[in-house]
Write an enzyme that holds these catalytic residues in place. Sequence first.
Site, PDB file in Angstrom:
ATOM      1  N   ASP A  94      -1.728  -0.695  10.165  1.00 44.93           N
ATOM      2  CA  ASP A  94      -1.954  -0.880   8.723  1.00 44.93           C
ATOM      3  C   ASP A  94      -2.638  -2.201   8.384  1.00 44.93           C
ATOM      4  O   ASP A  94      -3.139  -2.360   7.261  1.00 44.93           O
ATOM      5  CB  ASP A  94      -0.620  -0.838   7.960  1.00 44.93           C
ATOM      6  CG  ASP A  94      -0.090   0.568   7.765  1.00 44.93           C
ATOM      7  OD1 ASP A  94      -0.893   1.519   7.811  1.00 44.93           O
ATOM      8  OD2 ASP A  94       1.129   0.713   7.574  1.00 44.93           O
ATOM      9  N   LYS A 122       0.842  -1.201   0.000  1.00 44.53           N
ATOM     10  CA  LYS A 122       0.000   0.000   0.000  1.00 44.53           C
ATOM     11  C   LYS A 122       0.879   1.253   0.000  1.00 44.53           C
ATOM     12  O   LYS A 122       2.023   1.236   0.483  1.00 44.53           O
ATOM     13  CB  LYS A 122      -0.973   0.009   1.178  1.00 44.53           C
ATOM     14  CG  LYS A 122      -0.363   0.216   2.567  1.00 44.53           C
ATOM     15  CD  LYS A 122      -0.389   1.661   3.025  1.00 44.53           C
ATOM     16  CE  LYS A 122       0.269   1.799   4.391  1.00 44.53           C
ATOM     17  NZ  LYS A 122       1.042   3.030   4.549  1.00 44.53           N
TER      18      LYS A 122
END
Length: 317
Positions: free
Chosen positions: A141, A11
Site C-alpha cells: 500500500d 485510504k
Amino acid sequence: MRSYSLIAPAKINLYLEIIGDRPDGFHELAMILQSIGLADRIDVKVGGTEAIRVRCNHPQVPTDKSNLAYRAAELMAAEFPDVYAKYGGVDIAIAKHIPVAAGLAGGSTNAAAVLVGIDLLWKLGLTQSELEELAAALGSDVPFCIAGGTAIATGRGEQLSPLPSLDNIYIVLAKYRSLEVSTAWAYKTYRACFGSSYIKDKEDLAARASAVHSGAMVKAILHKDGTEIASKLHNDLEKIVLPAYPQVLELRETFAKQEGVLGTMMSGSGPSVFAICESKEQAEKVMLSVATAIPDQDLELFVTQLVTHGIKVASSV
C-alpha cells in the site's frame, strides 16, 4: 529546512478483486484505491545524532523497528548512506488520527510520509516514481500513499495507474477500537476457500487485471458519479471476513438500512466499514443514526470525504 510536518491520508478500497496467486506468495489483485480526508500528521526533523527515533501519541503504535515509519527511515539511511552521514539521524513524531489496525493503510501512509519528509529534509530531489519504487520495498500500500488520490492498483497492489481524482463525495467510516482482522489470515482463508477458481495462466491474469481499466467502476469514476460508484463497490474479502466477524457484518447491515446511504462496504481486509452518502449533512445524520442503533463505546465513527491527494506538506521550519 530542519523539519517538515506532513499530512498522511488514510485510504479505502472502492474495489478489490483477487484474481490469482503470484510466485512470491502474494495474491494477484485488481483494486481501485482512494484517499480520504481522515489523516495522520507526521513531523520529520533532523535528529542531531545517528539514531532514528519514533514517537507516537497512540499507545498501540510501536516506536521500534516493527513500526513501518521507522523502517522507512532505515531504508532511506541504507539507500543514501553518505547523505545520512552528513545530516545525522531522524526524529519522527506521529500524531495518530487514523484508527489502528483498521484496513485503512495507517501504517503505510505514515511510512510514505517519512519517505517524502526525508527526501525534502536531505534535499535528495527524488521523483514521485523513485519514491514509489522505494515505497514498494516497504509494503504493497505504501506506493499508493505517496501520490494518493484515485488509482487502479494491480500486481500485489504496487503497480499503479492514476485515475481522475474524486472529491466532494462524503463517507461515514466505522471501526470497533478493540477489533482487529489479520490481513494474512483473510487472504490465506480466501485461498483455502476459493483458490480452485483462481486464474492460472499468466496471460489470462494480465488480461483480467487490465479489464478493470474498462470496467463499470472506472466508468463511474470517470463520470464522477457518486451514486453509480456506490452501486459498483466490490470486495472479495467480504466473503471471508463478514461470516467470521459478526460485528463487521452488523455494521455493514446497519449502514445499508440508513436513509441517504448510497452504498456500503468493508475496506480492505477490514474491520473498517464505510458508507457513501448523498451529502455531508446526510453523512452526519447517518453517523448519529448508527451511533444510536449500535450504542457501543468501543465503536468509532467518522465523517470524512474522498480527497485528491496523498502525502502533503503542511509546514516546514
